[in-house]
Design a protein around this motif. Sequence first.
Motif: not given
Length: 333
Positions: A153-169
């Motif tokens: 998953v290429s992003t402009n925010f850090a993912i440090d757990g599943p909660e980081a994806l909450e509400g993200r497009s």
Amino acid sequence: MLNNWITAAATAAAIAACGSAVSASERLSLSTWGSPKHYQVEQFVPKFEELLDEKSGGEFRLKTFEAGEMLKQQFVATAIPQGTMDISLTTLDNWSGRISDVGILTTPLWDHSMEWTLENLKPGMPVFEYFNDQLKEEGAVLLAMFDIGAPVVSTNFAIDGPEALEGRSIRAYSKGSAELLQSLGAVPTILGVGEIYSALQRGTVEGAMGGLGGAVGLKHYEVTSNMFVPNGVMGTLIHAYVMNRDKFESMSPENQEIVMEAATEARDHMQQYAIDALADLLDEVRENGNEVTVVEPDSEMWNAFAAQLESLTDKAKETYSPEVQAVVSGAAN
């Protein structure tokens, strides 16, 4: 007069022989999409063409079209049965509208390593034959089935757990991947490969899920700051090369065997290359300024994602038949 007749007969025979040689040759068209530098294209197609030529003594002519020039990723499942193109690269989950069972390949029920798939996704093996039978009913033949690795998953925010994806497009590549992202609280949007870069650049999506080779080949790191590597806890990517069934069956048994052998050997070459290249691809992402987060198996983060995906796993067990579950688990070997 006799000499003229002999000359005319010889000329006619030569023309007939020439015409026979032309008709005997096999002309095939092959389409790919995404980055031409992705190993599923760059390592497969030239090798396939080389092997066709070698095994047939030059009887095959392969016309190739790259980067979705003739056939885009999302249209393969319609175009191949129609004969728009003879052969195409495909994401197998794109056939889920026609073959519901392929959706299992994007669920947590598929948890095999690339080393396992290297040996077990070949003709004659249960997984290959199961899906080949289903594709034949839809007007296609499975030439090669392979694993391009777990999605990133290429992003402009850090993912440090599943909660980081909450509400993200987040960009999804298929119905199955969209369901997986949704189960993690993300808002999935299905986009074709060619749309990802501009969508990330414009902020239409905040991240994009897809293959590592494609993300690097299309330089997503230029418009992102982070790459998340789930390392299999979010499934993997099973792709294939498929062929129009009528075209395949119109060939002689000998030429059918040549095509299958060439595809299998080219696939083995490509997948081994993919296994060897993964570390280098991640290094390239880092060298271009992205922070790379790799989920280690059985780590706290791995277990957090697995727990979040448990409901999707339970749903998959209820959705797919015991037969296909046995096949993909390896129990049918």
